[in-house]
Design a protein around this motif. Sequence first.
Motif, PDB file in Angstrom:
ATOM      1  N   CYS A 192       3.766  -3.652   5.973  1.00 15.16           N
ATOM      2  CA  CYS A 192       2.977  -3.060   4.895  1.00 15.16           C
ATOM      3  C   CYS A 192       1.678  -3.816   4.630  1.00 15.16           C
ATOM      4  O   CYS A 192       1.013  -3.549   3.616  1.00 15.16           O
ATOM      5  CB  CYS A 192       3.804  -2.997   3.617  1.00 15.16           C
ATOM      6  N   HIS A 193       1.337  -4.775   5.480  1.00 12.51           N
ATOM      7  CA  HIS A 193       0.084  -5.526   5.349  1.00 12.51           C
ATOM      8  C   HIS A 193       0.031  -6.368   4.084  1.00 12.51           C
ATOM      9  O   HIS A 193      -1.033  -6.599   3.521  1.00 12.51           O
ATOM     10  CB  HIS A 193      -1.125  -4.583   5.397  1.00 12.51           C
ATOM     11  N   TYR A 194       1.187  -6.810   3.623  1.00 15.88           N
ATOM     12  CA  TYR A 194       1.252  -7.712   2.477  1.00 15.88           C
ATOM     13  C   TYR A 194       1.162  -9.140   3.005  1.00 15.88           C
ATOM     14  O   TYR A 194       1.813  -9.486   3.999  1.00 15.88           O
ATOM     15  CB  TYR A 194       2.565  -7.508   1.725  1.00 15.88           C
ATOM     16  N   THR A 250      -3.307   3.860   1.613  1.00 14.38           N
ATOM     17  CA  THR A 250      -2.923   4.072   3.000  1.00 14.38           C
ATOM     18  C   THR A 250      -1.583   4.774   3.069  1.00 14.38           C
ATOM     19  O   THR A 250      -0.708   4.537   2.254  1.00 14.38           O
ATOM     20  CB  THR A 250      -2.831   2.730   3.749  1.00 14.38           C
ATOM     21  N   ARG A 290      -5.495  -5.635   9.711  1.00 16.87           N
ATOM     22  CA  ARG A 290      -4.534  -4.537   9.788  1.00 16.87           C
ATOM     23  C   ARG A 290      -4.720  -3.564   8.620  1.00 16.87           C
ATOM     24  O   ARG A 290      -4.547  -2.351   8.778  1.00 16.87           O
ATOM     25  CB  ARG A 290      -3.111  -5.092   9.785  1.00 16.87           C
ATOM     26  N   VAL A 291      -5.063  -4.086   7.439  1.00 16.13           N
ATOM     27  CA  VAL A 291      -5.337  -3.214   6.306  1.00 16.13           C
ATOM     28  C   VAL A 291      -6.520  -2.305   6.591  1.00 16.13           C
ATOM     29  O   VAL A 291      -6.487  -1.091   6.369  1.00 16.13           O
ATOM     30  CB  VAL A 291      -5.596  -4.046   5.031  1.00 16.13           C
ATOM     31  N   TRP A 330      -3.787 -10.170   8.513  1.00 18.56           N
ATOM     32  CA  TRP A 330      -3.313  -9.052   7.685  1.00 18.56           C
ATOM     33  C   TRP A 330      -4.455  -8.175   7.222  1.00 18.56           C
ATOM     34  O   TRP A 330      -4.326  -6.949   7.125  1.00 18.56           O
ATOM     35  CB  TRP A 330      -2.524  -9.579   6.490  1.00 18.56           C
ATOM     36  N   GLU A 348       5.146  -7.631   6.519  1.00 16.79           N
ATOM     37  CA  GLU A 348       4.216  -7.573   7.661  1.00 16.79           C
ATOM     38  C   GLU A 348       3.871  -6.131   8.001  1.00 16.79           C
ATOM     39  O   GLU A 348       2.717  -5.805   8.293  1.00 16.79           O
ATOM     40  CB  GLU A 348       4.839  -8.271   8.862  1.00 16.79           C
ATOM     41  N   ILE A 387      -1.413  -1.073  -1.938  1.00 20.28           N
ATOM     42  CA  ILE A 387      -0.645  -1.866  -0.975  1.00 20.28           C
ATOM     43  C   ILE A 387       0.550  -2.514  -1.682  1.00 20.28           C
ATOM     44  O   ILE A 387       1.653  -2.606  -1.115  1.00 20.28           O
ATOM     45  CB  ILE A 387      -1.535  -2.927  -0.311  1.00 20.28           C
TER      46      ILE A 387
END
Length: 515
Positions: free
Chosen positions: A164-166, A468, A503-504, A500, A162, A35
Amino acid sequence: MALIDNDLLSIQEARILLEHADESVKVLESLPAPIIDDFLAHLREALLPKAAQYARLAYEESDYCDPSDEAQLSTWVLTDLLDDVLHEVPVQKIVYGPHGSSEVRLPKGVVVSLLPDWLSVPTMLSQLVSAVRSKSPIVFSADARVHETCGIVLDDVVQVAEFCHYPLDAIGYLGTCCTEGEQWVCDQSCVKVVIDSRENFSEHRHRAEGKDVYYASLGNNPVFVESTADLAACADEIVAGKSFCYGMLPGSEQSVVVEAAIDARMQEELRRRSCYFLSDEEADRLVEALFMRDGRPYRELIGKSAFDLARRVDISVPETTKVLVVEKPYVSERSFFSKAKYGPVLSYYVEDNWRDACEKCIELILNSGHGNALSIFSKDPEVVRQFILKKPVGRVLVNVGTGLGSIGCHSDLPKTLTITGWDCATTSELGVTYADFVRRRQVGIGPHDEARSLLGRAAGCDHTPVATKIRSPNPADLSAKAGAATAPASDDVAQEPVDWFSRVLEAMRDNQEKE
């Protein structure tokens, strides 16, 4: 009419940002490495096309530097510097250290960065990529002069984060620009690194207990040209570094010291490259325009072109002029030309031999402190050795200019846009790089093969989930997402995960289903 106390508002916002950043430390520790790399890759893809736009916005807001040069610098950060950071040893990975023993690199913790008024965007991006790669939360603050532009860039960064799920709490920006808020956030014990790039104009001094504090500056950087040097290559480097962004590069050249035997030839090489040598009377007019009586530069004349500076003091020079050169016989504490000059202005000194030139360089370095960089152009190995050993500076550049050499662009030094000197950092003389965002933990084992085998198996334990595969965002998707966020929720439409981590997990499930 209600009055708003910006001091208290800034402190309150700083408190909230710092609480979120501190909480994100644990989240980042458990964040899978793919990630991190995915976020950096998307940052490069999303921000590179906007480098010229950011530079233009920064110029329009601050009136500093050359926007085309600043765009090139941001591009360099998002390509060369980012590639170097990606090749660094990641945190939480057990590796063999330089002395044969093992070690692991760990994040230092929360970082606070006070951005400069010039080159703020590339400086911010260079620190951001190191913070992300090292799993360090970072909180930025910018002065009023570049506050809006930095906010726009950070908004774009957050949008990519957001996607990239960071964790968004790991990237903060102090929206209320106020000294009290900045001072408060820098002094908190949960902050482990403070990077102050403000040139000490406001004399920020932060509590260093329990944290690493870096004070960045341009520095009073001399260049020595010895009689055996390649004068054409030397002139190319000096003019390229001093004229880039109108003399505002970290480590930019400030003075040239030349041996008398090559003085005439060196001046001719500089003139060929659009340098203009001022008369004594013209130099007096220029210094009155550039500096206040106490030696501080006038902020409105920082980062202006050589032609613009000459025009303001009624000096007639060609429009193609890149650097203004002032000849001086000696170094003086009362001479403003013996100190750092925040623009394309060089001081020029002539000495009989290299030993006298050596002393002149030391005088220049000590005259305004910091000890950032020194450049020597020579083919004589003994002269080069003496300059490397004897000068009180953090870095010596050999046959490379200090401006483009200090940042690692024309040299093999670590790439950075945050340059410090011997007396401007608590822990480093080489500037702020990825290594300054991490701390090393040594790992020792016994002499038995069984112990080494155990450590090898421990290093091989990798619980990182499958990477991912996320497509790049495009404006249409982002606009649609923004519109969906404002529309009322329908019972027939699946709702977006609220945090988040959800979402990951969802992205990982989708990836596994596709495989």
